[in-house]
Motif scaffolding. Structure first.
Motif, short mmCIF file in Angstrom:
data_model
loop_
_atom_site.label_atom_id
_atom_site.label_comp_id
_atom_site.label_asym_id
_atom_site.label_seq_id
_atom_site.Cartn_x
_atom_site.Cartn_y
_atom_site.Cartn_z
N ARG A 156 0.96 -1.13 -0.01
CA ARG A 156 -0.19 -0.03 0.01
C ARG A 156 0.90 1.28 0.05
NH1 ARG A 156 -4.68 -1.03 0.34
NH2 ARG A 156 -6.26 0.54 1.21
N GLU A 157 0.51 2.19 -0.75
CA GLU A 157 1.31 3.48 -0.74
C GLU A 157 0.16 4.52 -0.81
OE1 GLU A 157 4.32 5.25 -3.96
OE2 GLU A 157 5.03 3.34 -3.06
N ASP A 158 0.25 5.61 0.00
CA ASP A 158 -0.61 6.85 -0.02
C ASP A 158 -2.07 6.32 -0.09
OD1 ASP A 158 1.61 8.38 -0.06
OD2 ASP A 158 1.36 8.57 -1.91
N GLY A 159 -2.60 4.97 0.54
CA GLY A 159 -3.67 4.56 0.27
C GLY A 159 -4.29 3.79 -0.63
N ASN A 160 -3.30 3.68 -1.59
CA ASN A 160 -3.58 2.89 -2.83
C ASN A 160 -2.82 1.42 -2.57
OD1 ASN A 160 -4.97 4.81 -4.19
ND2 ASN A 160 -3.12 5.76 -4.47
#
Length: 85
Positions: free
Chosen positions: A44-48
């Motif tokens: 996950r990265e920045d909510g994605n």
């Protein structure tokens, strides 16, 4: 110790990520066979939701098609056909 605190932290995180078992294998067609060329991890990265790929090689005769697949058991050869359920 050499390097700043942030550099040491980045190196520690990098080692931790690389030590994890991959969630997927990355394969490419080489002639009529599929060759394993790398690995992929879910994250996950920045909510994605993201998938990080690490490609180690490109086979001779690479046709541009890459597949990200669930790892196969060691005794099962890769195939183009989906697994039967």
């Amino acid at each position: 110790m050499e390097g700043s605190i942030s550099q040491r932290a980045r190196n520690a995180v990098r080692r931790t990520r690389e030590d994890r078992q991959p969630d997927y294998t990355v394969r490419a067609r080489s002639g009529r066979a599929w060759a394993q060329i790398g690995a992929a991890w879910k994250g996950r990265e920045d909510g994605n939701v993201v998938v990080s790929l690490k490609v180690n090689a490109i086979p001779v005769g690479f046709d541009g098609v890459i597949k990200v697949m669930i790892p196969l058991p060691d005794n099962e050869p890769p195939t183009d056909e989906p697994a039967s359920e």
